[in-house]
Design a protein around this motif. Structure first.
Motif, PDB file in Angstrom:
ATOM      1  N   GLY A  76     -57.581  21.357  46.122  1.00 32.09           N
ATOM      2  CA  GLY A  76     -58.366  22.592  46.143  1.00 32.09           C
ATOM      3  C   GLY A  76     -59.755  22.414  46.716  1.00 32.09           C
ATOM      4  O   GLY A  76     -60.679  23.146  46.363  1.00 32.09           O
ATOM      5  N   GLY A  77     -59.922  21.425  47.593  1.00 33.45           N
ATOM      6  CA  GLY A  77     -61.230  21.159  48.193  1.00 33.45           C
ATOM      7  C   GLY A  77     -62.071  20.152  47.435  1.00 33.45           C
ATOM      8  O   GLY A  77     -63.166  19.798  47.866  1.00 33.45           O
ATOM      9  N   ALA A  78     -61.587  19.672  46.309  1.00 34.59           N
ATOM     10  CA  ALA A  78     -62.321  18.654  45.541  1.00 34.59           C
ATOM     11  C   ALA A  78     -62.234  17.312  46.288  1.00 34.59           C
ATOM     12  O   ALA A  78     -61.308  17.097  47.058  1.00 34.59           O
ATOM     13  CB  ALA A  78     -61.716  18.516  44.144  1.00 34.59           C
ATOM     14  N   PRO A  79     -63.192  16.436  46.071  1.00 36.05           N
ATOM     15  CA  PRO A  79     -64.375  16.603  45.231  1.00 36.05           C
ATOM     16  C   PRO A  79     -65.483  17.452  45.852  1.00 36.05           C
ATOM     17  O   PRO A  79     -66.389  17.891  45.146  1.00 36.05           O
ATOM     18  CB  PRO A  79     -64.852  15.174  44.993  1.00 36.05           C
ATOM     19  CG  PRO A  79     -64.300  14.375  46.118  1.00 36.05           C
ATOM     20  CD  PRO A  79     -63.034  15.063  46.548  1.00 36.05           C
ATOM     21  N   GLY A  80     -65.478  17.685  47.159  1.00 34.23           N
ATOM     22  CA  GLY A  80     -66.449  18.582  47.784  1.00 34.23           C
ATOM     23  C   GLY A  80     -67.880  18.193  47.499  1.00 34.23           C
ATOM     24  O   GLY A  80     -68.256  17.028  47.652  1.00 34.23           O
ATOM     25  N   ILE A  81     -68.669  19.179  47.033  1.00 32.80           N
ATOM     26  CA  ILE A  81     -70.098  18.912  46.798  1.00 32.80           C
ATOM     27  C   ILE A  81     -70.319  17.938  45.650  1.00 32.80           C
ATOM     28  O   ILE A  81     -71.435  17.451  45.453  1.00 32.80           O
ATOM     29  CB  ILE A  81     -70.906  20.204  46.548  1.00 32.80           C
ATOM     30  CG1 ILE A  81     -70.403  20.937  45.300  1.00 32.80           C
ATOM     31  CG2 ILE A  81     -70.892  21.091  47.778  1.00 32.80           C
ATOM     32  CD1 ILE A  81     -71.309  22.082  44.855  1.00 32.80           C
ATOM     33  N   ALA A  87     -66.504  10.740  39.793  1.00 30.82           N
ATOM     34  CA  ALA A  87     -66.024  10.050  38.590  1.00 30.82           C
ATOM     35  C   ALA A  87     -67.083  10.022  37.487  1.00 30.82           C
ATOM     36  O   ALA A  87     -66.948   9.310  36.498  1.00 30.82           O
ATOM     37  CB  ALA A  87     -65.575   8.632  38.934  1.00 30.82           C
ATOM     38  N   GLY A  88     -68.150  10.794  37.666  1.00 29.10           N
ATOM     39  CA  GLY A  88     -69.178  10.880  36.628  1.00 29.10           C
ATOM     40  C   GLY A  88     -70.459  10.141  36.936  1.00 29.10           C
ATOM     41  O   GLY A  88     -71.455  10.317  36.243  1.00 29.10           O
ATOM     42  N   ASN A  95     -65.112   6.501  42.161  1.00 27.16           N
ATOM     43  CA  ASN A  95     -64.814   7.761  42.845  1.00 27.16           C
ATOM     44  C   ASN A  95     -63.514   7.666  43.638  1.00 27.16           C
ATOM     45  O   ASN A  95     -62.676   8.575  43.601  1.00 27.16           O
ATOM     46  CB  ASN A  95     -65.959   8.148  43.780  1.00 27.16           C
ATOM     47  CG  ASN A  95     -67.210   8.588  43.041  1.00 27.16           C
ATOM     48  OD1 ASN A  95     -67.147   9.008  41.893  1.00 27.16           O
ATOM     49  ND2 ASN A  95     -68.346   8.478  43.696  1.00 27.16           N
ATOM     50  N   LEU A  96     -63.341   6.547  44.359  1.00 27.74           N
ATOM     51  CA  LEU A  96     -62.114   6.338  45.128  1.00 27.74           C
ATOM     52  C   LEU A  96     -60.898   6.267  44.215  1.00 27.74           C
ATOM     53  O   LEU A  96     -59.857   6.890  44.496  1.00 27.74           O
ATOM     54  CB  LEU A  96     -62.207   5.045  45.945  1.00 27.74           C
ATOM     55  CG  LEU A  96     -63.216   5.008  47.085  1.00 27.74           C
ATOM     56  CD1 LEU A  96     -63.278   3.627  47.699  1.00 27.74           C
ATOM     57  CD2 LEU A  96     -62.883   6.039  48.131  1.00 27.74           C
ATOM     58  N   ASP A  97     -61.008   5.526  43.122  1.00 24.19           N
ATOM     59  CA  ASP A  97     -59.892   5.398  42.185  1.00 24.19           C
ATOM     60  C   ASP A  97     -59.483   6.756  41.633  1.00 24.19           C
ATOM     61  O   ASP A  97     -58.285   7.071  41.545  1.00 24.19           O
ATOM     62  CB  ASP A  97     -60.257   4.466  41.018  1.00 24.19           C
ATOM     63  CG  ASP A  97     -60.347   3.007  41.433  1.00 24.19           C
ATOM     64  OD1 ASP A  97     -59.825   2.651  42.511  1.00 24.19           O
ATOM     65  OD2 ASP A  97     -60.958   2.225  40.664  1.00 24.19           O
ATOM     66  N   LEU A  98     -60.452   7.570  41.256  1.00 23.98           N
ATOM     67  CA  LEU A  98     -60.150   8.883  40.689  1.00 23.98           C
ATOM     68  C   LEU A  98     -59.493   9.797  41.715  1.00 23.98           C
ATOM     69  O   LEU A  98     -58.503  10.466  41.420  1.00 23.98           O
ATOM     70  CB  LEU A  98     -61.414   9.532  40.126  1.00 23.98           C
ATOM     71  CG  LEU A  98     -61.214  10.915  39.500  1.00 23.98           C
ATOM     72  CD1 LEU A  98     -60.220  10.845  38.337  1.00 23.98           C
ATOM     73  CD2 LEU A  98     -62.554  11.488  39.034  1.00 23.98           C
TER      74      LEU A  98
END
Length: 194
Positions: A76-81, A87-88, A95-98
């Motif tokens: 749905g366009g995530a992660p986007g902005i 990943a928090g 971030n890559l893993d998530l």
């Protein structure tokens, strides 16, 4: 004339100095060591302007900034902005893993289409201008390459057969979203400052 690059990201500083290089003419691109503003915009353009405005206000100099990230169609366009803190926190590996886990959870044969977006902003007094560019491609099933930064190891740009992390800096800088956005922005910067 000095121009502040509103980022604390050393990778972006090096990349933009390479991208803009001699095309800045008599404009000296300097780093920014002021406070980081809260990026609470709802678009890449809004967040780029927030950063450029903050750097211009803090330094009293004209400023450029960018906001960029990856958008995955199947998510749905995530992660986007939210790419930098998907990943928090600001940990590229997490971030890559998530992102890979979220795509894998959708099952085999999922559409892996994605694109990077970069909004490049310029602020000088009351003058503000933003250019937005994209770099289309797809998300690889696993990391490939050690170059670049951020999501580069899992991004397969359209028209090539290696990840963005496997491209040389010159190859990446010839076609990336950041190069295109700042190339489009440069005439406005030069007209305002030279």
């Amino acid at each position: 004339m000095k121009l502040v690059l509103a980022t604390h990201n050393a990778h972006k500083v090096n990349e933009l100095r390479t991208i803009l290089g001699d095309r800045l003419g008599g404009i000296e691109l300097i780093g920014y060591d002021g406070p980081e503003p809260v990026e609470d915009g709802d678009t890449f353009a809004a967040n780029a302007l927030i950063k450029a405005r903050a750097a211009a206000a803090f330094t009293g100099l004209p400023a450029i900034a960018d906001d960029s990230g990856i958008s995955v169609d199947a998510l749905g366009g995530a992660p986007g902005i939210h790419s930098a803190r998907y990943a928090g926190n600001r940990d590229d590996a997490e971030n890559l893993d998530l992102l890979l886990a979220n795509l894998a959870s959708l099952g085999e044969g999922v559409d892996r289409s994605a694109h990077f977006t970069c909004a490049a902003a310029f602020v000088s007094g009351d003058l503000e201008h933003v250019e937005v560019a994209t770099w289309p491609g797809a998300v690889l099933p696993e990391r490939a390459g050690v170059g670049g930064f951020g999501y580069d190891p899992i991004f397969l740009p359209d028209g090539v057969d290696v990840s963005a992390a496997e491209l040389s800096a010159a190859e990446k800088n010839a076609v990336s979203h950041r190069t295109l956005a700042f190339t489009q922005l440069l005439p406005f910067v030069r007209e305002a400052l030279l």
